[in-house]
Design a protein around this motif. Structure first.
Motif, PDB file in Angstrom:
ATOM      1  N   SER A 116     -49.108  61.220  37.974  1.00 45.20           N
ATOM      2  CA  SER A 116     -49.849  61.089  39.228  1.00 45.20           C
ATOM      3  C   SER A 116     -50.545  62.392  39.596  1.00 45.20           C
ATOM      4  CB  SER A 116     -48.958  60.572  40.353  1.00 45.20           C
ATOM      5  OG  SER A 116     -47.960  61.505  40.641  1.00 45.20           O
ATOM      6  N   THR A 117     -49.909  63.543  39.325  1.00 47.43           N
ATOM      7  CA  THR A 117     -50.585  64.810  39.641  1.00 47.43           C
ATOM      8  C   THR A 117     -51.373  65.320  38.442  1.00 47.43           C
ATOM      9  OG1 THR A 117     -48.714  66.159  38.906  1.00 47.43           O
ATOM     10  CG2 THR A 117     -48.715  65.469  41.202  1.00 47.43           C
ATOM     11  N   ARG A 118     -51.178  64.699  37.285  1.00 47.37           N
ATOM     12  CA  ARG A 118     -51.813  65.098  36.024  1.00 47.37           C
ATOM     13  C   ARG A 118     -51.505  66.557  35.660  1.00 47.37           C
ATOM     14  NH1 ARG A 118     -55.259  61.173  33.931  1.00 47.37           N
ATOM     15  NH2 ARG A 118     -56.514  62.601  32.709  1.00 47.37           N
ATOM     16  N   GLU A 119     -50.258  66.983  35.975  1.00 48.24           N
ATOM     17  CA  GLU A 119     -49.834  68.338  35.613  1.00 48.24           C
ATOM     18  C   GLU A 119     -48.929  68.289  34.392  1.00 48.24           C
ATOM     19  OE1 GLU A 119     -49.720  70.786  39.786  1.00 48.24           O
ATOM     20  OE2 GLU A 119     -48.007  69.522  39.295  1.00 48.24           O
ATOM     21  N   VAL A 120     -49.035  69.345  33.573  1.00 48.94           N
ATOM     22  CA  VAL A 120     -48.216  69.433  32.384  1.00 48.94           C
ATOM     23  C   VAL A 120     -47.499  70.784  32.359  1.00 48.94           C
ATOM     24  CG1 VAL A 120     -48.264  69.515  29.848  1.00 48.94           C
ATOM     25  CG2 VAL A 120     -49.739  67.903  31.077  1.00 48.94           C
ATOM     26  N   TYR A 121     -46.195  70.741  32.067  1.00 49.96           N
ATOM     27  CA  TYR A 121     -45.405  71.957  31.939  1.00 49.96           C
ATOM     28  C   TYR A 121     -44.677  71.977  30.617  1.00 49.96           C
ATOM     29  CZ  TYR A 121     -45.978  73.188  36.860  1.00 49.96           C
ATOM     30  OH  TYR A 121     -46.502  73.550  38.076  1.00 49.96           O
ATOM     31  N   ARG A 122     -44.615  73.166  30.013  1.00 49.24           N
ATOM     32  CA  ARG A 122     -43.714  73.358  28.883  1.00 49.24           C
ATOM     33  C   ARG A 122     -42.660  74.320  29.379  1.00 49.24           C
ATOM     34  NH1 ARG A 122     -44.318  73.185  22.535  1.00 49.24           N
ATOM     35  NH2 ARG A 122     -42.080  72.939  22.240  1.00 49.24           N
ATOM     36  N   THR A 124     -38.445  66.664  25.080  1.00 48.19           N
ATOM     37  CA  THR A 124     -37.787  67.979  24.990  1.00 48.19           C
ATOM     38  C   THR A 124     -38.160  68.810  26.224  1.00 48.19           C
ATOM     39  OG1 THR A 124     -39.445  69.107  23.622  1.00 48.19           O
ATOM     40  CG2 THR A 124     -37.737  67.856  22.477  1.00 48.19           C
ATOM     41  N   ASP A 125     -38.812  69.988  26.009  1.00 50.30           N
ATOM     42  CA  ASP A 125     -39.110  70.845  27.171  1.00 50.30           C
ATOM     43  C   ASP A 125     -40.514  70.601  27.721  1.00 50.30           C
ATOM     44  OD1 ASP A 125     -40.410  71.849  24.980  1.00 50.30           O
ATOM     45  OD2 ASP A 125     -39.987  73.948  25.424  1.00 50.30           O
ATOM     46  N   LEU A 126     -41.159  69.533  27.246  1.00 53.13           N
ATOM     47  CA  LEU A 126     -42.513  69.211  27.695  1.00 53.13           C
ATOM     48  C   LEU A 126     -42.457  68.128  28.771  1.00 53.13           C
ATOM     49  CD1 LEU A 126     -45.591  69.604  27.142  1.00 53.13           C
ATOM     50  CD2 LEU A 126     -45.392  67.780  25.451  1.00 53.13           C
ATOM     51  N   ARG A 127     -43.109  68.403  29.904  1.00 54.71           N
ATOM     52  CA  ARG A 127     -43.088  67.451  31.016  1.00 54.71           C
ATOM     53  C   ARG A 127     -44.507  67.132  31.457  1.00 54.71           C
ATOM     54  NH1 ARG A 127     -41.380  69.573  35.765  1.00 54.71           N
ATOM     55  NH2 ARG A 127     -41.042  71.481  34.594  1.00 54.71           N
ATOM     56  N   LEU A 128     -44.776  65.859  31.641  1.00 55.94           N
ATOM     57  CA  LEU A 128     -46.121  65.444  32.057  1.00 55.94           C
ATOM     58  C   LEU A 128     -45.995  64.551  33.288  1.00 55.94           C
ATOM     59  CD1 LEU A 128     -48.886  64.179  29.694  1.00 55.94           C
ATOM     60  CD2 LEU A 128     -48.065  62.659  31.471  1.00 55.94           C
ATOM     61  N   ASP A 187     -40.413  54.876  40.466  1.00 55.06           N
ATOM     62  CA  ASP A 187     -41.123  56.093  40.141  1.00 55.06           C
ATOM     63  C   ASP A 187     -40.987  56.433  38.657  1.00 55.06           C
ATOM     64  OD1 ASP A 187     -42.456  58.462  40.145  1.00 55.06           O
ATOM     65  OD2 ASP A 187     -40.786  59.607  40.976  1.00 55.06           O
ATOM     66  N   THR A 188     -42.043  56.197  37.917  1.00 54.19           N
ATOM     67  CA  THR A 188     -42.012  56.540  36.497  1.00 54.19           C
ATOM     68  C   THR A 188     -43.192  57.443  36.179  1.00 54.19           C
ATOM     69  OG1 THR A 188     -43.186  54.500  36.050  1.00 54.19           O
ATOM     70  CG2 THR A 188     -40.819  54.476  35.652  1.00 54.19           C
ATOM     71  N   ASP A 189     -43.502  58.320  37.123  1.00 56.16           N
ATOM     72  CA  ASP A 189     -44.651  59.202  36.944  1.00 56.16           C
ATOM     73  C   ASP A 189     -44.390  60.333  35.956  1.00 56.16           C
ATOM     74  OD1 ASP A 189     -46.411  57.886  38.469  1.00 56.16           O
ATOM     75  OD2 ASP A 189     -46.102  59.081  40.278  1.00 56.16           O
ATOM     76  N   ILE A 190     -43.115  60.719  35.826  1.00 56.05           N
ATOM     77  CA  ILE A 190     -42.805  61.870  34.981  1.00 56.05           C
ATOM     78  C   ILE A 190     -42.402  61.408  33.582  1.00 56.05           C
ATOM     79  CG2 ILE A 190     -41.379  63.946  34.744  1.00 56.05           C
ATOM     80  CD1 ILE A 190     -42.666  64.199  37.362  1.00 56.05           C
ATOM     81  N   LEU A 191     -43.125  61.925  32.591  1.00 59.68           N
ATOM     82  CA  LEU A 191     -42.762  61.654  31.200  1.00 59.68           C
ATOM     83  C   LEU A 191     -42.273  62.964  30.604  1.00 59.68           C
ATOM     84  CD1 LEU A 191     -45.841  59.537  30.100  1.00 59.68           C
ATOM     85  CD2 LEU A 191     -43.523  58.724  30.539  1.00 59.68           C
ATOM     86  N   GLN A 192     -41.159  62.891  29.877  1.00 62.95           N
ATOM     87  CA  GLN A 192     -40.605  64.117  29.336  1.00 62.95           C
ATOM     88  C   GLN A 192     -40.280  63.961  27.872  1.00 62.95           C
ATOM     89  OE1 GLN A 192     -37.866  65.991  31.920  1.00 62.95           O
ATOM     90  NE2 GLN A 192     -37.698  67.803  30.604  1.00 62.95           N
ATOM     91  N   LEU A 231     -54.884  62.169  25.838  1.00 66.01           N
ATOM     92  CA  LEU A 231     -54.337  62.148  24.477  1.00 66.01           C
ATOM     93  C   LEU A 231     -52.843  62.478  24.502  1.00 66.01           C
ATOM     94  CD1 LEU A 231     -54.618  62.013  21.401  1.00 66.01           C
ATOM     95  CD2 LEU A 231     -55.501  64.356  21.440  1.00 66.01           C
ATOM     96  N   LEU A 232     -52.485  63.521  25.244  1.00 65.00           N
ATOM     97  CA  LEU A 232     -51.079  63.908  25.321  1.00 65.00           C
ATOM     98  C   LEU A 232     -50.249  62.810  25.996  1.00 65.00           C
ATOM     99  CD1 LEU A 232     -48.987  66.108  24.733  1.00 65.00           C
ATOM    100  CD2 LEU A 232     -49.425  67.027  27.021  1.00 65.00           C
ATOM    101  N   GLU A 233     -50.807  62.199  27.027  1.00 64.78           N
ATOM    102  CA  GLU A 233     -50.098  61.130  27.732  1.00 64.78           C
ATOM    103  C   GLU A 233     -49.808  59.969  26.773  1.00 64.78           C
ATOM    104  OE1 GLU A 233     -52.218  59.108  30.828  1.00 64.78           O
ATOM    105  OE2 GLU A 233     -50.385  58.226  31.668  1.00 64.78           O
TER     106      GLU A 233
END
Ligand code: CA
Length: 224
Positions: free
Chosen positions: A139-145, A132-136, A125-130, A159-161
């Motif tokens: 698979s769900t294409r959600e982004v959180y700061r 600092t406080d930014l998480r992408l 599982d390498t779906d989550i890229l992080q 672009l962000l990915e």
């Protein structure tokens, strides 16, 4: 150990372009420019994934697919098709392909599919890229700061990915354009500035620290 990918594509320029991009991403790459050497390479080099063009001199893509499946191969196969071959995509999937992309496609899209298929075949599982406080989440294409959900358009997300998957690495404007917008993008290259501005507005909406930095005259980098 890096994954091994076989490209079977008779458009030499396109094959070379994909080869360079995949090598840049750290994959081991083999290229075949016709059907016969394609199927030979697939059997000899035992790749982790095959990118397979539809129309090939020698043996067609779907036929290669069928032959590999008939001998029990479960290697993920991503087919490349021209626009007018799309109606035949069922044939490709029937032949045992896992996925297909219609030309022209963006390289980022191809990379995303490759990652997804390789992940599926190894089950990690390498779906989550992080950063600092930014998480992408790929698979769900959600982004959180932090706890704040950030709504992005499809292109802003791509672009962000791309930026977040190459942290602290300076990405040139040409590279970004090629990767996110596609190798045959003909529009105004100022589009990058426009999208970077949108992204910054959204990522810094609560006065957070800037994460996408401009490298004057070169491009952009994800850095604190
Ligand atoms: Ca072809």
């Amino acid at each position: 150990m890096s994954s091994r990918i076989l490209i079977v594509e008779d458009e030499v320029k396109l094959a070379h372009f994909i080869e360079l991009e995949l090598k840049y991403e750290g994959y081991e790459v083999t290229v075949a420019n016709d059907g016969f050497s394609g199927i030979a390479s697939a059997r000899e080099s035992n790749p982790d994934l095959i990118i397979l063009d539809w129309m090939l001199p020698g043996i067609s893509g779907p036929e290669i697919c069928r032959r590999l499946r008939n001998t029990g191969s479960k290697v993920p196969i991503v087919m490349l098709t021209a626009k007018d071959e799309v109606s035949d995509r069922v044939t490709g999937l029937d032949a045992g392909a896992d996925d297909y992309l219609v030309k022209p496609f963006s390289i980022e899209e191809l990379l995303a599919r490759i990652r997804a298929h390789l992940r599926r075949s190894v089950g990690e599982d390498t779906d989550i890229l992080q950063f600092t406080d930014l998480r992408l989440n790929r698979s769900t294409r959600e982004v959180y700061r932090g706890d704040r959900f950030i709504e992005l358009t499809a292109k802003e997300f791509d672009l962000l990915e791309y930026l977040i998957s190459h942290p602290r690495q300076v990405l040139t404007r040409d590279r970004i354009l090629e990767t996110v917008w596609g190798y045959d993008f003909m529009g105004d290259s100022n589009i990058i500035e426009v999208y970077i501005r949108y992204l910054r507005l959204k990522l810094e909406a609560d006065g957070e620290k800037r994460l996408i930095q401009t490298v004057r005259g070169v491009g952009y980098v994800m850095r604190e």
